[in-house]
Scaffold this active site. Structure first.
Site, PDB file in Angstrom:
ATOM      1  N   THR A   1       8.242  -6.578   0.750  1.00 41.98           N
ATOM      2  CA  THR A   1       8.159  -5.034   1.303  1.00 41.98           C
ATOM      3  C   THR A   1       7.814  -5.117   2.646  1.00 41.98           C
ATOM      4  O   THR A   1       8.144  -4.278   3.265  1.00 41.98           O
ATOM      5  CB  THR A   1       7.232  -4.258   0.353  1.00 41.98           C
ATOM      6  OG1 THR A   1       6.021  -4.932   0.610  1.00 41.98           O
ATOM      7  CG2 THR A   1       7.386  -4.096  -1.031  1.00 41.98           C
ATOM      8  N   GLY A   2       7.551  -6.545   3.436  1.00 43.93           N
ATOM      9  CA  GLY A   2       7.536  -6.437   4.624  1.00 43.93           C
ATOM     10  C   GLY A   2       8.722  -6.751   5.221  1.00 43.93           C
ATOM     11  O   GLY A   2      10.007  -6.894   4.615  1.00 43.93           O
TER      12      GLY A   2
ATOM     13  N   LYS B   1       1.283 -10.518  -9.927  1.00 37.40           N
ATOM     14  CA  LYS B   1       0.919 -12.067  -9.457  1.00 37.40           C
ATOM     15  C   LYS B   1       0.312 -12.222  -8.170  1.00 37.40           C
ATOM     16  O   LYS B   1      -0.422 -13.354  -7.743  1.00 37.40           O
ATOM     17  CB  LYS B   1       2.422 -12.765  -9.544  1.00 37.40           C
ATOM     18  CG  LYS B   1       2.755 -12.890 -10.820  1.00 37.40           C
ATOM     19  CD  LYS B   1       4.318 -13.762 -10.965  1.00 37.40           C
ATOM     20  CE  LYS B   1       4.348 -15.012 -10.743  1.00 37.40           C
ATOM     21  NZ  LYS B   1       6.077 -15.479 -11.112  1.00 37.40           N
TER      22      LYS B   1
ATOM     23  N   TYR C   1      -1.134  -2.416 -10.142  1.00 39.63           N
ATOM     24  CA  TYR C   1      -1.758  -2.569  -8.920  1.00 39.63           C
ATOM     25  C   TYR C   1      -3.248  -2.713  -8.899  1.00 39.63           C
ATOM     26  O   TYR C   1      -4.136  -3.321  -8.594  1.00 39.63           O
ATOM     27  CB  TYR C   1      -1.568  -1.591  -7.893  1.00 39.63           C
ATOM     28  CG  TYR C   1      -2.024  -1.753  -6.393  1.00 39.63           C
ATOM     29  CD1 TYR C   1      -1.452  -2.744  -5.586  1.00 39.63           C
ATOM     30  CD2 TYR C   1      -2.575  -0.724  -6.032  1.00 39.63           C
ATOM     31  CE1 TYR C   1      -1.802  -2.580  -4.463  1.00 39.63           C
ATOM     32  CE2 TYR C   1      -3.042  -0.721  -4.664  1.00 39.63           C
ATOM     33  CZ  TYR C   1      -2.611  -1.780  -3.803  1.00 39.63           C
ATOM     34  OH  TYR C   1      -3.059  -1.784  -2.610  1.00 39.63           O
TER      35      TYR C   1
ATOM     36  N   LYS D   1      -5.761  -5.983  -8.217  1.00 42.56           N
ATOM     37  CA  LYS D   1      -6.870  -5.988  -7.111  1.00 42.56           C
ATOM     38  C   LYS D   1      -8.262  -5.786  -7.766  1.00 42.56           C
ATOM     39  O   LYS D   1      -9.214  -6.594  -6.973  1.00 42.56           O
ATOM     40  CB  LYS D   1      -6.692  -4.466  -6.379  1.00 42.56           C
ATOM     41  CG  LYS D   1      -5.513  -4.402  -5.473  1.00 42.56           C
ATOM     42  CD  LYS D   1      -5.605  -5.334  -4.405  1.00 42.56           C
ATOM     43  CE  LYS D   1      -4.284  -5.312  -3.239  1.00 42.56           C
ATOM     44  NZ  LYS D   1      -4.388  -6.237  -2.342  1.00 42.56           N
TER      45      LYS D   1
ATOM     46  N   ARG E   1       5.484   6.818  -0.056  1.00 47.97           N
ATOM     47  CA  ARG E   1       4.323   7.340   0.208  1.00 47.97           C
ATOM     48  C   ARG E   1       4.491   8.713   0.427  1.00 47.97           C
ATOM     49  O   ARG E   1       5.733   8.830   1.276  1.00 47.97           O
ATOM     50  CB  ARG E   1       3.259   6.601   0.809  1.00 47.97           C
ATOM     51  CG  ARG E   1       2.888   5.259   0.064  1.00 47.97           C
ATOM     52  CD  ARG E   1       1.811   4.500   0.826  1.00 47.97           C
ATOM     53  NE  ARG E   1       2.270   3.464   1.395  1.00 47.97           N
ATOM     54  CZ  ARG E   1       1.753   2.316   1.756  1.00 47.97           C
ATOM     55  NH1 ARG E   1       0.479   2.144   1.313  1.00 47.97           N
ATOM     56  NH2 ARG E   1       2.272   1.315   2.268  1.00 47.97           N
TER      57      ARG E   1
HETATM   58  N1  UDP Z   1       2.982  12.838  -3.082  1.00 42.43           N
HETATM   59  C1  UDP Z   1       3.640  14.182  -3.113  1.00 42.43           C
HETATM   60  N2  UDP Z   1       5.054  13.735  -2.423  1.00 42.43           N
HETATM   61  C2  UDP Z   1       5.635  13.030  -2.278  1.00 42.43           C
HETATM   62  C3  UDP Z   1       4.991  11.462  -2.358  1.00 42.43           C
HETATM   63  C4  UDP Z   1       3.655  11.763  -2.901  1.00 42.43           C
HETATM   64  O1  UDP Z   1       3.489  15.325  -3.204  1.00 42.43           O
HETATM   65  O2  UDP Z   1       6.905  12.848  -1.720  1.00 42.43           O
HETATM   66  C5  UDP Z   1       1.573  12.822  -3.429  1.00 42.43           C
HETATM   67  C6  UDP Z   1       1.371  12.025  -4.804  1.00 42.43           C
HETATM   68  O3  UDP Z   1       1.597  12.446  -5.909  1.00 42.43           O
HETATM   69  C7  UDP Z   1      -0.288  11.818  -4.260  1.00 42.43           C
HETATM   70  C8  UDP Z   1      -0.206  11.637  -2.870  1.00 42.43           C
HETATM   71  O4  UDP Z   1       0.932  12.609  -2.464  1.00 42.43           O
HETATM   72  O5  UDP Z   1      -1.013  12.679  -4.954  1.00 42.43           O
HETATM   73  C9  UDP Z   1      -0.321  10.364  -2.332  1.00 42.43           C
HETATM   74  O6  UDP Z   1       0.588   9.522  -2.837  1.00 42.43           O
HETATM   75  P1  UDP Z   1       0.919   8.190  -2.116  1.00 42.43           P
HETATM   76  O7  UDP Z   1       2.105   7.691  -2.881  1.00 42.43           O
HETATM   77  O8  UDP Z   1       1.043   8.264  -0.593  1.00 42.43           O
HETATM   78  O9  UDP Z   1      -0.237   7.361  -2.383  1.00 42.43           O
HETATM   79  P2  UDP Z   1      -1.508   7.337  -3.290  1.00 42.43           P
HETATM   80  O10 UDP Z   1      -2.450   7.956  -2.594  1.00 42.43           O
HETATM   81  O11 UDP Z   1      -1.235   8.066  -4.767  1.00 42.43           O
HETATM   82  O12 UDP Z   1      -1.961   5.894  -3.699  1.00 42.43           O
END
Ligand code: UDP
Length: 310
Positions: A35-36, A91, A145, A149, A186
């Site tokens: 992913t990097g 892993k 995940y 962790k 995200r």
């Molecule tokens: N989220 C959203 N729309 C998107 C992507 C994420 O509403 O297009 C919401 C997701 O359901 C979560 C929050 O934003 O409640 C943060 O999600 P992210 O995937 O950034 O990381 P998380 O904090 O859940 O690990």
């Protein structure tokens, strides 16, 4: 100091490499580029104190010469990424942490583990303090995940207690800034990408869930201080300013002037944490650390970056 940084070509890892070089240290960046990206470190390549090794830390690693610090940041970290790569995620949290700890032990180096607020799962305690044991669904979609962790924290403490390795554990809360992958899934890259393209902003659920977003330079400062400290129990690093996902969508729409984006609602993913906010008392008292970049400034700087990669 000579530091080995696993995941050094990732979002947070590349900022760490940069910081260590700026402090005058040598850096060996180890990354398998799952992913990097080499793009994240290409500006460091000319520095004679920087080296890159393409390697999957879930396989044993050999490093020549002295090492003073091992920082283990390799792992998919966005929910979309670890859902796409559940087994490499398990892993790298288990075998990868074991290998990174083995390196630290052999070299008598300090070790710092990148842990996560996902340790707390969908928390029943708010804000989250380090002594909260968490509420994690081991067999849910985020389990690969979260449990990796949690194992990583357990083996880090075992190496500390049994082998006397000088270990540090940082629990990282939502972080953002330049070099996040635009398509990492995200919330912040999604919303910025959508707003820049005038596409619908995808809010999952009703958007009432909260997160607390920390700018990457603040996170790196906290990690650097923690590494140099003597404290071996976990420390939360994050920005305690909590907002709803809907509020974040509004702020991004306002920031991207002239965007035609509207909001659409999708289903909330399974086990999506409802509220998340770090209690940072430990970081404040032990490290004298506080976040300094406010969200308006951080969002603006991140948007500038995304404009350059669109
Ligand atoms: N989220 C959203 N729309 C998107 C992507 C994420 O509403 O297009 C919401 C997701 O359901 C979560 C929050 O934003 O409640 C943060 O999600 P992210 O995937 O950034 O990381 P998380 O904090 O859940 O690990």
């Amino acid at each position: 100091m000579r530091a080995v940084i696993t995941g050094g070509a990732g979002f947070v890892g590349s900022h760490l490499c940069e910081r260590f070089l700026a402090e005058g240290h040598e850096v060996l960046c180890v990354d398998n580029l799952l992913t990097g990206s080499l793009r994240n470190i290409e500006h460091l390549a000319a520095n004679p104190r920087f080296r890159f090794m393409e390697h999957n830390i879930s396989e044993p690693v050999e490093v020549d010469g002295a090492v003073d610090a091992v920082l283990h940041f390799a792992s998919p970290a966005s929910p979309a990424d670890y859902l796409a790569h559940p087994i490499p995620t398990l892993k790298v949290g288990s075998l990868g942490t074991h290998n990174a700890l083995g390196l630290a032990k052999a070299k008598e180096a300090r070790f710092l583990l990148a842990s996560t607020s996902e340790i707390y799962g969908d928390p029943e305690v708010h804000p989250q303090r380090e002594d909260y044991w968490g509420h994690v669904n081991s067999i849910g979609p985020r389990g690969c995940y979260d449990e990796a962790k949690r194992f990583a924290e357990a083996i880090t403490m075992a190496y500390h207690r049994f082998h006397g390795v000088k270990t540090r554990i940082v629990r990282i809360f939502n972080t953002y800034g330049p070099r996040m992958r635009l398509n990492d899934g995200r919330v912040l890259p999604n919303f910025m990408h959508q707003a820049l393209r005038g596409e619908p902003i995808t809010i999952y659920g009703k958007g009432e869930q909260t997160r607390s977003f920390c700018f990457v330079s603040d996170l790196v400062e906290g990690i650097y201080r923690l590494l140099l400290s003597d404290y071996s129990l976990p420390v939360n690093i994050g920005n305690p300013t909590e907002i709803t996902v809907s509020q974040l969508a509004r702020e991004i729409i306002d920031l991207v002037e002239g965007t035609k984006s509207t909001v659409v609602y999708h289903d909330l993913p399974e086990d999506d944490p409802k509220r998340r906010k770090p209690d940072i008392t430990k970081a404040q008292t032990l490290l004298g650390w506080n976040p300094t970049v406010d969200r308006a400034d951080g969002l603006r700087r991140t948007l500038e970056y995304f404009r350059t990669v669109l």
